[in-house]
Scaffold this motif. Structure first.
Motif, PDB file in Angstrom:
ATOM      1  N   GLN A  11      -6.846  -0.374   0.219  1.00 38.38           N
ATOM      2  CA  GLN A  11      -7.446  -1.698   0.376  1.00 38.38           C
ATOM      3  C   GLN A  11      -8.901  -1.568   0.811  1.00 38.38           C
ATOM      4  O   GLN A  11      -9.783  -2.250   0.279  1.00 38.38           O
ATOM      5  N   SER A  12      -9.183  -0.671   1.757  1.00 37.16           N
ATOM      6  CA  SER A  12     -10.554  -0.456   2.220  1.00 37.16           C
ATOM      7  C   SER A  12     -11.425   0.117   1.105  1.00 37.16           C
ATOM      8  O   SER A  12     -12.600  -0.250   0.973  1.00 37.16           O
ATOM      9  N   GLN A  13     -10.842   1.012   0.296  1.00 37.00           N
ATOM     10  CA  GLN A  13     -11.595   1.561  -0.827  1.00 37.00           C
ATOM     11  C   GLN A  13     -11.981   0.479  -1.817  1.00 37.00           C
ATOM     12  O   GLN A  13     -13.111   0.439  -2.300  1.00 37.00           O
ATOM     13  N   SER A  14     -11.048  -0.405  -2.108  1.00 40.48           N
ATOM     14  CA  SER A  14     -11.352  -1.451  -3.088  1.00 40.48           C
ATOM     15  C   SER A  14     -12.439  -2.379  -2.565  1.00 40.48           C
ATOM     16  O   SER A  14     -13.325  -2.782  -3.312  1.00 40.48           O
ATOM     17  N   TYR A  15     -12.407  -2.694  -1.261  1.00 40.08           N
ATOM     18  CA  TYR A  15     -13.473  -3.522  -0.693  1.00 40.08           C
ATOM     19  C   TYR A  15     -14.811  -2.794  -0.709  1.00 40.08           C
ATOM     20  O   TYR A  15     -15.849  -3.382  -1.012  1.00 40.08           O
ATOM     21  N   MET A  16     -14.794  -1.496  -0.391  1.00 42.94           N
ATOM     22  CA  MET A  16     -16.029  -0.727  -0.369  1.00 42.94           C
ATOM     23  C   MET A  16     -16.648  -0.636  -1.763  1.00 42.94           C
ATOM     24  O   MET A  16     -17.847  -0.839  -1.934  1.00 42.94           O
ATOM     25  N   PHE A  17     -15.820  -0.353  -2.776  1.00 41.86           N
ATOM     26  CA  PHE A  17     -16.347  -0.261  -4.135  1.00 41.86           C
ATOM     27  C   PHE A  17     -16.851  -1.606  -4.627  1.00 41.86           C
ATOM     28  O   PHE A  17     -17.859  -1.681  -5.335  1.00 41.86           O
ATOM     29  N   THR A  18     -16.169  -2.685  -4.277  1.00 46.44           N
ATOM     30  CA  THR A  18     -16.627  -4.018  -4.679  1.00 46.44           C
ATOM     31  C   THR A  18     -17.965  -4.342  -4.017  1.00 46.44           C
ATOM     32  O   THR A  18     -18.873  -4.887  -4.662  1.00 46.44           O
ATOM     33  N   PHE A  19     -18.094  -4.005  -2.740  1.00 45.31           N
ATOM     34  CA  PHE A  19     -19.355  -4.219  -2.034  1.00 45.31           C
ATOM     35  C   PHE A  19     -20.470  -3.377  -2.663  1.00 45.31           C
ATOM     36  O   PHE A  19     -21.591  -3.858  -2.853  1.00 45.31           O
ATOM     37  N   GLY A  20     -20.167  -2.125  -2.990  1.00 46.61           N
ATOM     38  CA  GLY A  20     -21.163  -1.272  -3.645  1.00 46.61           C
ATOM     39  C   GLY A  20     -21.586  -1.806  -4.997  1.00 46.61           C
ATOM     40  O   GLY A  20     -22.770  -1.753  -5.358  1.00 46.61           O
ATOM     41  N   LEU A  21     -20.630  -2.347  -5.747  1.00 46.73           N
ATOM     42  CA  LEU A  21     -20.972  -2.937  -7.046  1.00 46.73           C
ATOM     43  C   LEU A  21     -21.862  -4.158  -6.867  1.00 46.73           C
ATOM     44  O   LEU A  21     -22.828  -4.345  -7.618  1.00 46.73           O
TER      45      LEU A  21
END
Length: 86
Positions: A11-21
């Protein structure tokens, strides 16, 4: 890529990648460095999609498979005890 990022929850990875995008898309709007940012956006889009698919589908599927394996082993042990009793 299921074992690549073990230090964070999916879940944290998906939020981090979305924020990076989102940051990459904002950088594309605000700067003139298109080529590196476009390449980073493509990479982060792939990582984001994969992370959200993992959170939404793959992890629940693994949990269901574990539960089904437990049920199968329980049923097999019951069948063995019934065969032994006969």
């Amino acid at each position: 890529m299921l074992t690549r990022y073990m230090g964070m929850t999916p879940q944290s990875q998906s939020y981090m990648f979305t924020f990076g995008l989102a940051l990459c898309l904002l950088a594309m709007v605000l700067t003139d460095m298109w080529l590196p940012i476009v390449a980073g956006s493509f990479i982060l889009t792939g990582l984001t999609v994969e992370a959200w698919i993992r959170v939404a589908h793959i992890i629940p599927m693994h949990e269901e498979m574990r539960a089904m394996k437990k049920q199968i082993t329980q049923l097999q042990s019951e069948v063995r005890t019934l065969e032994y009793d006969e």
